[in-house]
Design a protein around this motif. Structure first.
Motif, PDB file in Angstrom:
ATOM      1  N   SER A  12       1.128  -1.162   0.252  1.00 13.75           N
ATOM      2  CA  SER A  12      -0.495   0.355   0.342  1.00 13.75           C
ATOM      3  C   SER A  12       1.074   1.247   0.409  1.00 13.75           C
ATOM      4  O   SER A  12       1.911   1.880   0.815  1.00 13.75           O
ATOM      5  CB  SER A  12      -0.666   0.358   1.150  1.00 13.75           C
TER       6      SER A  12
ATOM      7  N   GLY B 151      -5.539   6.433   2.896  1.00 13.85           N
ATOM      8  CA  GLY B 151      -5.401   4.874   2.268  1.00 13.85           C
ATOM      9  C   GLY B 151      -6.272   3.978   2.191  1.00 13.85           C
ATOM     10  O   GLY B 151      -5.729   2.418   1.785  1.00 13.85           O
TER      11      GLY B 151
ATOM     12  N   GLN C  28      -5.539   5.306  -5.400  1.00 13.61           N
ATOM     13  CA  GLN C  28      -3.924   5.511  -4.827  1.00 13.61           C
ATOM     14  C   GLN C  28      -2.968   6.378  -6.060  1.00 13.61           C
ATOM     15  O   GLN C  28      -2.558   5.261  -7.266  1.00 13.61           O
ATOM     16  CB  GLN C  28      -3.302   4.404  -4.193  1.00 13.61           C
TER      17      GLN C  28
END
Length: 328
Positions: A34, A54, A60
Motif C-alpha cells: 500500500s 489510504g 492510490q
C-alpha cells in the motif's frame, strides 16, 4: 563573471540508487504494498503523503513531483490518496535518487503522474520496473505535446496546467465512475475558487505588461514568461545550460552583462534553488543597475504549500517587480 558551478546540486551516483530502488520494487510487487504513510523525510526528499487517506475506495496516486501531486490531491479530495516523491525543496528533480519508499509507492499506485520531457527519467524507470496491469499513467509532456528536447517545465505554463487539471479529473472519473459527479464538482470548485487568484494575476500581468523585456537565470522561467506575454531577452542557450547544470558560454554571459548594463531588460527573474555563482553575479549586477529582481523555485516552497499558494506568491513578486520597473 565567475565560472558556473558544474551542476545544479551535488549529485551522487543515481545509477546505484536506482538499481537499489528497482530491486526493492521487485521485492514489494509480490506483496502488493500500500502507499499508506510511506516514509519520507525532508532531509532525504523521499516519498511523502499529500492528501486523502489510504483506506476504502480511495484511488492510490503517485506523483513524481509535488507540484503535480498538490493539484491531484485537491482534485481528488478524500477519494484519493496521493504520494509525491519529490517533496523536498533541496532535492533535484532532474537527477533524483529513488528510495525503497518510492519503490513501494509506485508498486501500490493505481494512477501515476510524471512530468516527462526528460525531466524525471528516474520515474519512468521505476514505473517500467513494475508495469502494473491496472495502473493508469499520465505523462504531462505527452499530454501537452512537448517533444523530447523541449522545455520540460510545464507547470510554469498556465495553459498546460489547465490541460493537466482536465486530464486528471477525466482519469479519476474513469478509475471511479460511481463518483464522477464528485470529481466534476471538485474540478469546478478548484478552478473557480482555488485558482481564481492565480488566473487573475496571470490575466492582469499579461494585460498590463505584455511585451515587457525581461531576463532570467534559466529555462524554467520561459514557459511562465510566454504565459504572461513577457519578452525573454536572455539567450536560450544560456537558459538551457543553467537548467541542465552545464557551463554557459563566455559569449552568452557577455550578452547578459550588456543587457543588464544597458538596462535592456526591465526585471530579472531567477530560480533561487539553482543559484550558481554566475546567477549570483547576474543578480548582483541587476540590483546594482537598479533592475528589480524576482524569484521562482523549482518545486513547492515552502514544501507544505499548495500549488496555487506557491504560484500566486511568485506571480505577486513578478508583478511587483514589473510595477517598480515600469511605473505602472
Amino acid at each position: 563573471m565567475p565560472t558556473a558551478a558544474p551542476s545544479r546540486f551535488p549529485r551522487p551516483s543515481t545509477r546505484t540508487a536506482l538499481v537499489a530502488a528497482v530491486a526493492a520494487l521487485t521485492a514489494v510487487t509480490a506483496t502488493a504494498c500500500s502507499t499508506s504513510s510511506p516514509s519520507g523525510s525532508k532531509a532525504s526528499g523521499g516519498a511523502s503523503d499529500s492528501s486523502g487517506h489510504g483506506s476504502g475506495k480511495a484511488i492510490q496516486v503517485v506523483a513524481a513531483e509535488n507540484f503535480w501531486g498538490s493539484i491531484a490531491a485537491q482534485l481528488g479530495g478524500d477519494h484519493v490518496h496521493v504520494t509525491s516523491i519529490i517533496a523536498n525543496p533541496d532535492a533535484d528533480p532532474h537527477d533524483y535518487e529513488p528510495t525503497a519508499a518510492d519503490a513501494r509507492a509506485v508498486a501500490g499506485a493505481q494512477y501515476a503522474i510524471v512530468n516527462g520531457v526528460g525531466y524525471d527519467t528516474w520515474a519512468d524507470k521505476l514505473l517500467a520496473a513494475n508495469p502494473g496491469s491496472g495502473r493508469a499513467e499520465l505523462k504531462v509532456g505527452d499530454l501537452v505535446g512537448v517533444k523530447p528536447g523541449g522545455n520540460p517545465h510545464r507547470w510554469y505554463a498556465p495553459a498546460d496546467v489547465h490541460k493537466v487539471i482536465d486530464k486528471i479529473t477525466e482519469d479519476f472519473k474513469k478509475a471511479d465512475p460511481a463518483d464522477a459527479a464528485y470529481f466534476d464538482q471538485r474540478k469546478k470548485d478548484f478552478e473557480a475558487k482555488d485558482l481564481a487568484a492565480y488566473d487573475k494575476l496571470i490575466s492582469d500581468i499579461k494585460g498590463r505588461y505584455q511585451g515587457t523585456p525581461i531576463g532570467a537565470s534559466e529555462s524554467i522561467v520561459t514557459p511562465l514568461a510566454e504565459g504572461l506575454g513577457l519578452k525573454m531577452l536572455t539567450p536560450e542557450t544560456f537558459l538551457g545550460a543553467m537548467s541542465e547544470g552545464t557551463d554557459p558560454t563566455a559569449k552568452d554571459k557577455a550578452v547578459i552583462d550588456d543587457q543588464i548594463k544597458n538596462k535592456q531588460i526591465k526585471i530579472y527573474v531567477y530560480n533561487s534553488q539553482n543559484s550558481t555563482p554566475d546567477v549570483q553575479a547576474q543578480v548582483k549586477e541587476a540590483k546594482d543597475a537598479g533592475i528589480p529582481v524576482a524569484t521562482v523555485t523549482e518545486t513547492l516552497a515552502p514544501a507544505d504549500a499548495t500549488f496555487q499558494q506557491w504560484q500566486t506568491s511568485q506571480l505577486q513578486g513578478i508583478e511587483q517587480a514589473l510595477a517598480k520597473a515600469t511605473g505602472r
